[in-house]
Design a protein around this motif. Structure first.
Motif, PDB file in Angstrom:
ATOM      1  N   ILE A   9     -23.479 -40.086  43.692  1.00  0.00           N
ATOM      2  CA  ILE A   9     -23.827 -38.485  44.296  1.00  0.00           C
ATOM      3  C   ILE A   9     -25.009 -39.023  45.211  1.00  0.00           C
ATOM      4  O   ILE A   9     -25.648 -39.457  44.783  1.00  0.00           O
ATOM      5  N   VAL A  10     -24.456 -38.889  46.342  1.00  0.00           N
ATOM      6  CA  VAL A  10     -25.293 -39.376  47.721  1.00  0.00           C
ATOM      7  C   VAL A  10     -25.520 -37.610  47.639  1.00  0.00           C
ATOM      8  O   VAL A  10     -24.924 -36.674  48.087  1.00  0.00           O
ATOM      9  N   LEU A  11     -26.826 -36.960  48.284  1.00  0.00           N
ATOM     10  CA  LEU A  11     -27.242 -35.260  47.964  1.00  0.00           C
ATOM     11  C   LEU A  11     -28.397 -36.071  50.051  1.00  0.00           C
ATOM     12  O   LEU A  11     -29.337 -36.863  50.605  1.00  0.00           O
ATOM     13  N   PHE A  12     -27.284 -35.428  50.524  1.00  0.00           N
ATOM     14  CA  PHE A  12     -27.519 -34.785  52.048  1.00  0.00           C
ATOM     15  C   PHE A  12     -27.828 -33.927  52.676  1.00  0.00           C
ATOM     16  O   PHE A  12     -27.189 -32.947  52.984  1.00  0.00           O
ATOM     17  N   ARG A  13     -29.219 -34.202  53.403  1.00  0.00           N
ATOM     18  CA  ARG A  13     -29.608 -32.911  53.986  1.00  0.00           C
ATOM     19  C   ARG A  13     -29.188 -32.759  55.565  1.00  0.00           C
ATOM     20  O   ARG A  13     -29.006 -33.880  56.196  1.00  0.00           O
ATOM     21  N   HIS A  14     -28.617 -31.089  55.827  1.00  0.00           N
ATOM     22  CA  HIS A  14     -28.132 -31.062  56.937  1.00  0.00           C
ATOM     23  C   HIS A  14     -29.330 -31.508  58.486  1.00  0.00           C
ATOM     24  O   HIS A  14     -30.351 -31.711  57.766  1.00  0.00           O
ATOM     25  N   ALA A  15     -28.351 -32.061  58.980  1.00  0.00           N
ATOM     26  CA  ALA A  15     -28.730 -32.540  60.033  1.00  0.00           C
ATOM     27  C   ALA A  15     -30.555 -31.519  61.097  1.00  0.00           C
ATOM     28  O   ALA A  15     -30.096 -30.550  60.159  1.00  0.00           O
ATOM     29  N   LYS A  16     -30.900 -31.794  61.923  1.00  0.00           N
ATOM     30  CA  LYS A  16     -32.010 -30.791  62.521  1.00  0.00           C
ATOM     31  C   LYS A  16     -31.071 -29.913  63.489  1.00  0.00           C
ATOM     32  O   LYS A  16     -30.194 -29.934  64.190  1.00  0.00           O
ATOM     33  N   ALA A  17     -31.595 -28.066  63.168  1.00  0.00           N
ATOM     34  CA  ALA A  17     -30.615 -26.628  63.448  1.00  0.00           C
ATOM     35  C   ALA A  17     -31.352 -26.707  64.236  1.00  0.00           C
ATOM     36  O   ALA A  17     -32.708 -26.638  64.840  1.00  0.00           O
ATOM     37  N   ASP A  18     -30.877 -25.633  65.102  1.00  0.00           N
ATOM     38  CA  ASP A  18     -31.579 -24.647  66.479  1.00  0.00           C
ATOM     39  C   ASP A  18     -32.044 -23.857  66.063  1.00  0.00           C
ATOM     40  O   ASP A  18     -31.663 -23.626  64.529  1.00  0.00           O
ATOM     41  N   PRO A 114     -35.120 -25.975  49.879  1.00  0.00           N
ATOM     42  CA  PRO A 114     -35.562 -26.791  49.046  1.00  0.00           C
ATOM     43  C   PRO A 114     -34.713 -27.667  48.002  1.00  0.00           C
ATOM     44  O   PRO A 114     -35.337 -28.351  46.714  1.00  0.00           O
ATOM     45  N   GLY A 115     -33.636 -26.864  47.647  1.00  0.00           N
ATOM     46  CA  GLY A 115     -32.676 -27.564  46.530  1.00  0.00           C
ATOM     47  C   GLY A 115     -32.591 -28.957  46.825  1.00  0.00           C
ATOM     48  O   GLY A 115     -32.154 -29.740  45.852  1.00  0.00           O
ATOM     49  N   VAL A 116     -31.429 -29.444  47.942  1.00  0.00           N
ATOM     50  CA  VAL A 116     -31.292 -31.041  48.161  1.00  0.00           C
ATOM     51  C   VAL A 116     -32.785 -31.990  47.625  1.00  0.00           C
ATOM     52  O   VAL A 116     -32.250 -32.787  46.903  1.00  0.00           O
ATOM     53  N   ARG A 138     -41.898 -39.873  53.072  1.00  0.00           N
ATOM     54  CA  ARG A 138     -40.816 -39.377  53.943  1.00  0.00           C
ATOM     55  C   ARG A 138     -40.704 -37.421  53.799  1.00  0.00           C
ATOM     56  O   ARG A 138     -41.228 -37.192  54.328  1.00  0.00           O
ATOM     57  N   GLY A 139     -40.639 -37.086  52.940  1.00  0.00           N
ATOM     58  CA  GLY A 139     -39.955 -36.187  52.214  1.00  0.00           C
ATOM     59  C   GLY A 139     -38.746 -35.720  52.588  1.00  0.00           C
ATOM     60  O   GLY A 139     -37.627 -37.174  52.344  1.00  0.00           O
ATOM     61  N   PHE A 140     -38.243 -34.790  52.368  1.00  0.00           N
ATOM     62  CA  PHE A 140     -36.557 -35.096  52.993  1.00  0.00           C
ATOM     63  C   PHE A 140     -37.037 -33.979  54.374  1.00  0.00           C
ATOM     64  O   PHE A 140     -35.998 -32.874  54.481  1.00  0.00           O
ATOM     65  N   PRO A 141     -37.173 -34.968  55.721  1.00  0.00           N
ATOM     66  CA  PRO A 141     -36.497 -34.205  56.645  1.00  0.00           C
ATOM     67  C   PRO A 141     -35.112 -34.117  56.935  1.00  0.00           C
ATOM     68  O   PRO A 141     -34.181 -34.857  56.561  1.00  0.00           O
ATOM     69  N   ALA A 142     -34.637 -32.887  57.825  1.00  0.00           N
ATOM     70  CA  ALA A 142     -33.195 -33.308  58.599  1.00  0.00           C
ATOM     71  C   ALA A 142     -32.363 -34.374  58.494  1.00  0.00           C
ATOM     72  O   ALA A 142     -33.296 -35.932  59.046  1.00  0.00           O
ATOM     73  N   ALA A 143     -31.052 -35.081  58.040  1.00  0.00           N
ATOM     74  CA  ALA A 143     -30.287 -35.914  57.978  1.00  0.00           C
ATOM     75  C   ALA A 143     -30.948 -36.412  57.052  1.00  0.00           C
ATOM     76  O   ALA A 143     -29.714 -38.131  56.604  1.00  0.00           O
ATOM     77  N   ALA A 144     -31.996 -36.498  56.106  1.00  0.00           N
ATOM     78  CA  ALA A 144     -32.591 -37.872  55.649  1.00  0.00           C
ATOM     79  C   ALA A 144     -30.887 -37.383  54.181  1.00  0.00           C
ATOM     80  O   ALA A 144     -29.911 -36.572  54.086  1.00  0.00           O
ATOM     81  N   PHE A 145     -30.805 -38.360  53.419  1.00  0.00           N
ATOM     82  CA  PHE A 145     -30.108 -38.670  52.279  1.00  0.00           C
ATOM     83  C   PHE A 145     -30.459 -39.398  51.342  1.00  0.00           C
ATOM     84  O   PHE A 145     -31.288 -40.236  51.263  1.00  0.00           O
ATOM     85  N   ALA A 146     -30.194 -39.013  49.826  1.00  0.00           N
ATOM     86  CA  ALA A 146     -30.555 -40.367  48.331  1.00  0.00           C
ATOM     87  C   ALA A 146     -29.241 -40.241  48.030  1.00  0.00           C
ATOM     88  O   ALA A 146     -28.424 -40.000  47.631  1.00  0.00           O
ATOM     89  N   VAL A 147     -29.468 -41.637  47.523  1.00  0.00           N
ATOM     90  CA  VAL A 147     -28.314 -41.851  46.566  1.00  0.00           C
ATOM     91  C   VAL A 147     -29.209 -42.048  45.461  1.00  0.00           C
ATOM     92  O   VAL A 147     -30.139 -42.648  44.692  1.00  0.00           O
ATOM     93  N   VAL A 148     -28.376 -41.212  44.128  1.00  0.00           N
ATOM     94  CA  VAL A 148     -28.305 -41.003  42.581  1.00  0.00           C
ATOM     95  C   VAL A 148     -27.220 -41.655  42.171  1.00  0.00           C
ATOM     96  O   VAL A 148     -25.548 -41.276  42.311  1.00  0.00           O
TER      97      VAL A 148
END
Length: 172
Positions: A9-18, A114-116, A138-148
């Protein structure tokens, strides 16, 4: 597909929003977000994971992130836009993932914090190398992803069954 083979599973946070004067669900990506989404797509391609399914929040910023990232992948997976991912808790995201058919091996979930981040932490009972330390730092900034990775059926996905294999975040 055997349930004995590890799933990813790749948990991918959306990129920086306006932040225009629109409802949160309708917020588009910022210019930096559009750049970071494409870079994240290239980094996803570098993982070598062939995704069978993408589960994407219906929010504009997640849809735009996925549209830009998927163009960088060698194989375009089936994409399902799922309303329940928007503003979901880790438990609600597990419920969505539990519904994944067992013929699917690898999933990318494009969602929100914070869900992802919470889900990456909750699923990862173990970690390889320094992935957990990098994610914690790093936390989970915009556009970050984790592979589980985890073993078993999607219905068996629950807290602490996974291993955090990798973590990536764009440079600030």
């Amino acid at each position: 597909m055997s349930v004995a083979e590890p799933r990813r599973i790749v948990l991918f946070r959306h990129a920086k929003a306006d932040w225009p004067q629109v409802a949160d669900h309708e917020r588009p990506l910022a210019e930096r977000g559009r750049k970071d989404a494409a870079v994240a797509g290239r980094k996803l391609a570098d993982t070598g994971i062939s995704f069978d399914l993408a589960l994407c929040s219906t929010a504009i910023r997640t849809r735009e992130t996925w549209k830009l990232a998927v163009h960088e992948l060698p194989h375009r997976p089936k994409t399902v836009y799922e309303e329940r991912i928007y503003e979901a808790s880790p438990g609600e995201l597990i419920t969505v993932l539990n519904e994944t058919p067992d013929d699917v091996q690898n999933v990318v979930l494009i969602g929100h914090n914070p869900g992802v981040q919470g889900l990456a932490e909750v699923l990862s009972g173990a970690a390889e190398g320094d992935a957990r330390e990098r994610m914690s730092r790093r936390g989970f900034p915009a556009a970050a992803f984790a592979v589980v990775s985890f073993d078993g059926s999607w219905k068996s996905l629950e807290p602490s069954v996974g291993t955090l294999l990798d973590y990536w975040a764009p440079s600030e």
